[in-house]
Structure formats: C-alpha cells, structure tokens
Design a protein around this motif. Structure first.
Motif, PDB file in Angstrom:
ATOM      1  N   ILE A   1      62.205  -5.218 -50.893  1.00  0.00           N
ATOM      2  CA  ILE A   1      62.129  -4.941 -52.327  1.00  0.00           C
ATOM      3  C   ILE A   1      63.086  -3.805 -52.695  1.00  0.00           C
ATOM      4  O   ILE A   1      63.738  -3.840 -53.746  1.00  0.00           O
ATOM      5  CB  ILE A   1      60.685  -4.573 -52.724  1.00  0.00           C
ATOM      6  CG1 ILE A   1      59.755  -5.772 -52.502  1.00  0.00           C
ATOM      7  CG2 ILE A   1      60.611  -4.101 -54.174  1.00  0.00           C
ATOM      8  CD1 ILE A   1      58.279  -5.443 -52.657  1.00  0.00           C
ATOM      9  N   ALA A   2      63.180  -2.814 -51.794  1.00  0.00           N
ATOM     10  CA  ALA A   2      64.072  -1.680 -52.063  1.00  0.00           C
ATOM     11  C   ALA A   2      65.517  -2.138 -52.190  1.00  0.00           C
ATOM     12  O   ALA A   2      66.270  -1.631 -53.032  1.00  0.00           O
ATOM     13  CB  ALA A   2      63.939  -0.650 -50.953  1.00  0.00           C
ATOM     14  N   THR A   3      65.924  -3.114 -51.369  1.00  0.00           N
ATOM     15  CA  THR A   3      67.298  -3.612 -51.441  1.00  0.00           C
ATOM     16  C   THR A   3      67.554  -4.314 -52.776  1.00  0.00           C
ATOM     17  O   THR A   3      68.606  -4.134 -53.411  1.00  0.00           O
ATOM     18  CB  THR A   3      67.574  -4.566 -50.275  1.00  0.00           C
ATOM     19  OG1 THR A   3      67.418  -3.866 -49.043  1.00  0.00           O
ATOM     20  CG2 THR A   3      68.985  -5.130 -50.338  1.00  0.00           C
ATOM     21  N   VAL A   4      66.595  -5.120 -53.223  1.00  0.00           N
ATOM     22  CA  VAL A   4      66.726  -5.769 -54.534  1.00  0.00           C
ATOM     23  C   VAL A   4      66.859  -4.715 -55.622  1.00  0.00           C
ATOM     24  O   VAL A   4      67.706  -4.819 -56.519  1.00  0.00           O
ATOM     25  CB  VAL A   4      65.519  -6.691 -54.816  1.00  0.00           C
ATOM     26  CG1 VAL A   4      65.645  -7.298 -56.223  1.00  0.00           C
ATOM     27  CG2 VAL A   4      65.411  -7.785 -53.771  1.00  0.00           C
ATOM     28  N   SER A   5      66.041  -3.665 -55.530  1.00  0.00           N
ATOM     29  CA  SER A   5      66.080  -2.594 -56.515  1.00  0.00           C
ATOM     30  C   SER A   5      67.435  -1.910 -56.529  1.00  0.00           C
ATOM     31  O   SER A   5      67.985  -1.604 -57.596  1.00  0.00           O
ATOM     32  CB  SER A   5      64.969  -1.575 -56.215  1.00  0.00           C
ATOM     33  OG  SER A   5      65.020  -0.493 -57.113  1.00  0.00           O
ATOM     34  N   ARG A   6      68.021  -1.696 -55.354  1.00  0.00           N
ATOM     35  CA  ARG A   6      69.335  -1.047 -55.280  1.00  0.00           C
ATOM     36  C   ARG A   6      70.414  -1.910 -55.930  1.00  0.00           C
ATOM     37  O   ARG A   6      71.315  -1.406 -56.612  1.00  0.00           O
ATOM     38  CB  ARG A   6      69.686  -0.746 -53.821  1.00  0.00           C
ATOM     39  CG  ARG A   6      68.801   0.309 -53.175  1.00  0.00           C
ATOM     40  CD  ARG A   6      69.268   0.639 -51.765  1.00  0.00           C
ATOM     41  NE  ARG A   6      68.307   1.500 -51.088  1.00  0.00           N
ATOM     42  CZ  ARG A   6      67.522   1.104 -50.093  1.00  0.00           C
ATOM     43  NH1 ARG A   6      67.587  -0.149 -49.651  1.00  0.00           N
ATOM     44  NH2 ARG A   6      66.670   1.939 -49.536  1.00  0.00           N
TER      45      ARG A   6
ATOM     46  N   ILE B   1      49.717   7.428 -47.910  1.00  0.00           N
ATOM     47  CA  ILE B   1      51.097   6.964 -48.102  1.00  0.00           C
ATOM     48  C   ILE B   1      51.165   6.054 -49.324  1.00  0.00           C
ATOM     49  O   ILE B   1      52.080   6.150 -50.151  1.00  0.00           O
ATOM     50  CB  ILE B   1      51.602   6.243 -46.838  1.00  0.00           C
ATOM     51  CG1 ILE B   1      51.800   7.251 -45.701  1.00  0.00           C
ATOM     52  CG2 ILE B   1      52.929   5.520 -47.122  1.00  0.00           C
ATOM     53  CD1 ILE B   1      52.105   6.614 -44.358  1.00  0.00           C
ATOM     54  N   GLU B   2      50.181   5.168 -49.466  1.00  0.00           N
ATOM     55  CA  GLU B   2      50.123   4.284 -50.629  1.00  0.00           C
ATOM     56  C   GLU B   2      49.976   5.091 -51.920  1.00  0.00           C
ATOM     57  O   GLU B   2      50.614   4.783 -52.936  1.00  0.00           O
ATOM     58  CB  GLU B   2      48.964   3.300 -50.474  1.00  0.00           C
ATOM     59  CG  GLU B   2      49.168   2.283 -49.350  1.00  0.00           C
ATOM     60  CD  GLU B   2      47.933   1.428 -49.116  1.00  0.00           C
ATOM     61  OE1 GLU B   2      46.880   1.732 -49.699  1.00  0.00           O
ATOM     62  OE2 GLU B   2      48.036   0.449 -48.346  1.00  0.00           O
ATOM     63  N   VAL B   3      49.138   6.134 -51.887  1.00  0.00           N
ATOM     64  CA  VAL B   3      48.934   6.972 -53.064  1.00  0.00           C
ATOM     65  C   VAL B   3      50.236   7.683 -53.450  1.00  0.00           C
ATOM     66  O   VAL B   3      50.632   7.705 -54.634  1.00  0.00           O
ATOM     67  CB  VAL B   3      47.820   8.013 -52.808  1.00  0.00           C
ATOM     68  CG1 VAL B   3      47.803   9.073 -53.910  1.00  0.00           C
ATOM     69  CG2 VAL B   3      46.465   7.335 -52.718  1.00  0.00           C
ATOM     70  N   LEU B   4      50.929   8.257 -52.474  1.00  0.00           N
ATOM     71  CA  LEU B   4      52.170   8.979 -52.768  1.00  0.00           C
ATOM     72  C   LEU B   4      53.224   8.044 -53.362  1.00  0.00           C
ATOM     73  O   LEU B   4      53.969   8.434 -54.270  1.00  0.00           O
ATOM     74  CB  LEU B   4      52.699   9.640 -51.491  1.00  0.00           C
ATOM     75  CG  LEU B   4      51.858  10.799 -50.949  1.00  0.00           C
ATOM     76  CD1 LEU B   4      52.398  11.274 -49.607  1.00  0.00           C
ATOM     77  CD2 LEU B   4      51.807  11.956 -51.938  1.00  0.00           C
ATOM     78  N   CYS B   5      53.260   6.817 -52.847  1.00  0.00           N
ATOM     79  CA  CYS B   5      54.206   5.841 -53.403  1.00  0.00           C
ATOM     80  C   CYS B   5      53.826   5.451 -54.828  1.00  0.00           C
ATOM     81  O   CYS B   5      54.688   5.343 -55.705  1.00  0.00           O
ATOM     82  CB  CYS B   5      54.274   4.603 -52.507  1.00  0.00           C
ATOM     83  SG  CYS B   5      55.087   4.896 -50.916  1.00  0.00           S
TER      84      CYS B   5
ATOM     85  N   ASP C   1      60.590   1.189 -49.142  1.00  0.00           N
ATOM     86  CA  ASP C   1      60.489   0.135 -50.163  1.00  0.00           C
ATOM     87  C   ASP C   1      60.543   0.715 -51.577  1.00  0.00           C
ATOM     88  O   ASP C   1      60.973   0.029 -52.514  1.00  0.00           O
ATOM     89  CB  ASP C   1      59.188  -0.653 -49.993  1.00  0.00           C
ATOM     90  CG  ASP C   1      59.186  -1.512 -48.740  1.00  0.00           C
ATOM     91  OD1 ASP C   1      60.276  -1.697 -48.153  1.00  0.00           O
ATOM     92  OD2 ASP C   1      58.103  -1.997 -48.351  1.00  0.00           O
ATOM     93  N   HIS C   2      60.089   1.958 -51.731  1.00  0.00           N
ATOM     94  CA  HIS C   2      60.080   2.606 -53.042  1.00  0.00           C
ATOM     95  C   HIS C   2      61.229   3.616 -53.193  1.00  0.00           C
ATOM     96  O   HIS C   2      61.227   4.427 -54.116  1.00  0.00           O
ATOM     97  CB  HIS C   2      58.742   3.318 -53.269  1.00  0.00           C
ATOM     98  CG  HIS C   2      57.593   2.387 -53.495  1.00  0.00           C
ATOM     99  ND1 HIS C   2      56.953   1.732 -52.454  1.00  0.00           N
ATOM    100  CD2 HIS C   2      56.982   1.980 -54.644  1.00  0.00           C
ATOM    101  CE1 HIS C   2      55.973   0.982 -52.960  1.00  0.00           C
ATOM    102  NE2 HIS C   2      55.980   1.118 -54.265  1.00  0.00           N
TER     103      HIS C   2
END
Length: 339
Positions: free
Chosen positions: A15-20, A108-112, A136-137
C-alpha cells in the motif's frame, strides 16, 4: 468501488508503494510505477481527495514504544527522546508493551492510526510483528536498546557483550570462580548478548561453562528472585552472581536477604543498569552503567534525520559503550587481600 488495497494487491506491491506513486513525493522505479498506474487504470481507482489531504498532513507527534514502564532504566531513555523531540517542536506519545508481543502489536496499530510522524521502538523480540505497518503508512522508525532482524532499520544499541564480559572478568579477577548468571529472555538481544559476555569471560579465564549456573527468566524482579533462589540452592554453592538488569537485581537481592547471606562475604553480586541508591545502601552495589539518556537522544536524533531525508540515508547502527562502576559488593575475596 476499488480501494488502494485492491490496487496494491493487483499490482503486487505494498500500500505504501501505491501511495508513493500517487503522491509523487518519493522515487519509485519505472517498472513498479508502470504496474501501479496500470492497476489504477484497470480497476478505475479514484483516490479520495480527503484521504490524500490527510496523508499529506504530517503530525508533530513522535511515538515511543518501550517494553516495561516500571523499569527505572527507561526514565533516562524517555527523557533523552523527549528533549530532542521538544527541541524540534514535536510532542511524544508513550506506549508500554510490558514485554507482551500482543500489546506491542496493538500499540503499533494505534501509532499508525494516529498518523505519528515517526516512531522509536524497544521491541519485545528480534522479530516483532506488525512493524511492517510503519512502512505501509510511510512512518520512519528507529530501534533502540534491542536489535531487530531487519536490514533497513536504524538501531541505537549498547555493547552488551563487552559490558557483561567486563563485569564477570572483574569478579574472576577478585577471586570469584563459581559465578551464577540470571538473564532475561534470549529472544531479546539484551538477554542473549549479556549471557554471551558472561560465557566469554569464563572461557577466557579457563573456567567451565555449567548450564546449572545459568538462569533465563523475564526481565522483572520476580524473575531475579526465583533465579537467585535456584542458584543459591546449588551444591557446591556459588560465590558470586551476575544479574543482567536492574529489576532482576532487586529480586536477587531480596532472595539473598531471605537466605541471611552477607554481601560480599558470603556472595558477591554485580548488576546491569545503574540504580539511584546503588552507591548509598549498606553494601554499595557494583553495576554496569548504561548511557541511557544518550541512548534515547541518539535514537531521536536519528529519527529526525530520517524525517528530513526519508529515502537518501542508508541504515545506521550506533553502539554505545557501558561503564563498570566498581563498589563494595564485589570486594576481593579475603584470600586475595594484601596479595
């Protein structure tokens, strides 16, 4: 309606790559970019302007995930992180995993979800789950105190092997030869490396490695207490203890007190981590002292370097040196005095 997750799956990327690719703020090679754009076209994906605006907004908050908030060791580390964050105009969110991998994953989920600008993590193991969520974020993160098995993550560490080696060598030099060790989980680099330093000192002194002299437990006071009782029951008896963190040292001292043993006349002891009262008690405690403030501040400084240069920096590993503070709890055995 197609989602960004659908595009990532279709293109075989994160997902991070799509976002980039969508944001155009970070370089993505042409072949991957072509696949993503083809998937967007085929699925007729329409990015949400509101979502793009949210992603473009970088918060002024840093996440710090530590492994045991009750451990005084982390006080200095937290202060080091906080001071650097405040100087840069950022605030801090503090999370405590309590050495529990499940809690670690939840935080980790909360921080994201809170879209923190970056994170500093004291992991519960070398292979913590959910860390991929930071990537991913597009959230940069740094590992501190404990190494993780990841070739791309910056790490700020202590030379645990040399610290433990120096402590045990000091005991051997002062005439102690049957030395027990109490260490934390070997799934953590701190637990395993301090055990490695203990073993290295014994081997170089020509002393046998005895599994019965090694206790592995958690990094909490009860683990030190139970480990010490087990070692104190051995025959022949041990003459010294090396304990690899401050809470376990407190537990070991409680066990020694219960057995009415005198330090160091009946048993010597070295702890790992300085404690405020270590030099002030009736028998001052020899400890391996870590530069905890520098550990935290160095991790924060590296994280801000990442925030300023998200893709141009190569992985960095900084290893700080501990110091052995020699006090009364490891005085030379009577037979060596005056030698």
């Amino acid at each position: 309606m197609a989602t960004i997750q659908d595009v990532a799956k279709h293109a075989g990327v994160s997902i991070a790559t799509v976002s980039r690719v969508l944001n155009g703020t970070t370089y993505v090679n042409e072949e991957v970019t072509s696949r993503v754009r083809a998937a967007i076209k085929e699925l007729n994906y329409q990015p949400s302007r509101a979502a793009q605006a949210l992603r473009a907004h970088r918060s002024k908050i840093i996440g710090l995930l530590i492994s045991d908030i009750q451990n005084p060791f982390f006080t200095g580390l937290i202060r080091g992180v906080e001071d650097v964050a405040n100087r840069n105009g950022y605030s801090l969110i503090l999370c405590n995993s309590d050495e529990n991998p499940r809690k670690e994953q939840q935080y980790i989920e909360v921080l994201c979800s809170e879209r923190v600008a970056g994170a500093i993590v004291v992991s519960t193991s070398e292979n913590p789950k959910k860390l991929h969520l930071f990537r991913d974020h597009d959230i940069p993160f740094v590992s501190v105190d404990r190494r993780i098995k990841d070739r791309t993550t910056d790490a700020i560490l202590i030379d645990n092997v040399s610290g433990a080696y120096e402590a045990v060598t000091h005991l051997i030099t002062n005439g102690y030869h049957r030395i027990g060790v109490i260490t934390g989980p070997v799934s953590t680099t701190t637990g395993r490396e301090r055990l490695e330093g203990y073993r290295k000192a014994l081997r170089e002194a020509g002393l046998a490695l005895e599994p019965a002299l090694e206790c592995v437990d958690d990094f909490k006071s009860m683990g030190g207490y139970q480990g010490a009782l087990k070692l104190l029951d051995l025959t022949p008896p041990i003459d010294a203890l090396f304990v690899t963190n401050n809470l376990m040292t407190l537990g070991a001292l409680e066990a020694i007190h219960e057995r009415h043993l005198r330090i160091p006349d009946d048993i010597a002891i070295v702890g790992f981590d300085e404690m405020p009262w270590a030099a002030l008690s009736a028998i001052s405690l020899t400890t391996v002292t870590q530069p905890v403030y520098e550990l935290g501040s160095s991790a924060a400084l590296r994280l801000f370097q990442r925030l300023q240069n998200p893709t141009s920096l190569s992985k960095q590993e900084i290893v700080l040196s501990p110091t052995l503070q020699v006090r009364d709890s490891t005085r030379p055995r009577p037979s060596l005095k005056g030698a």
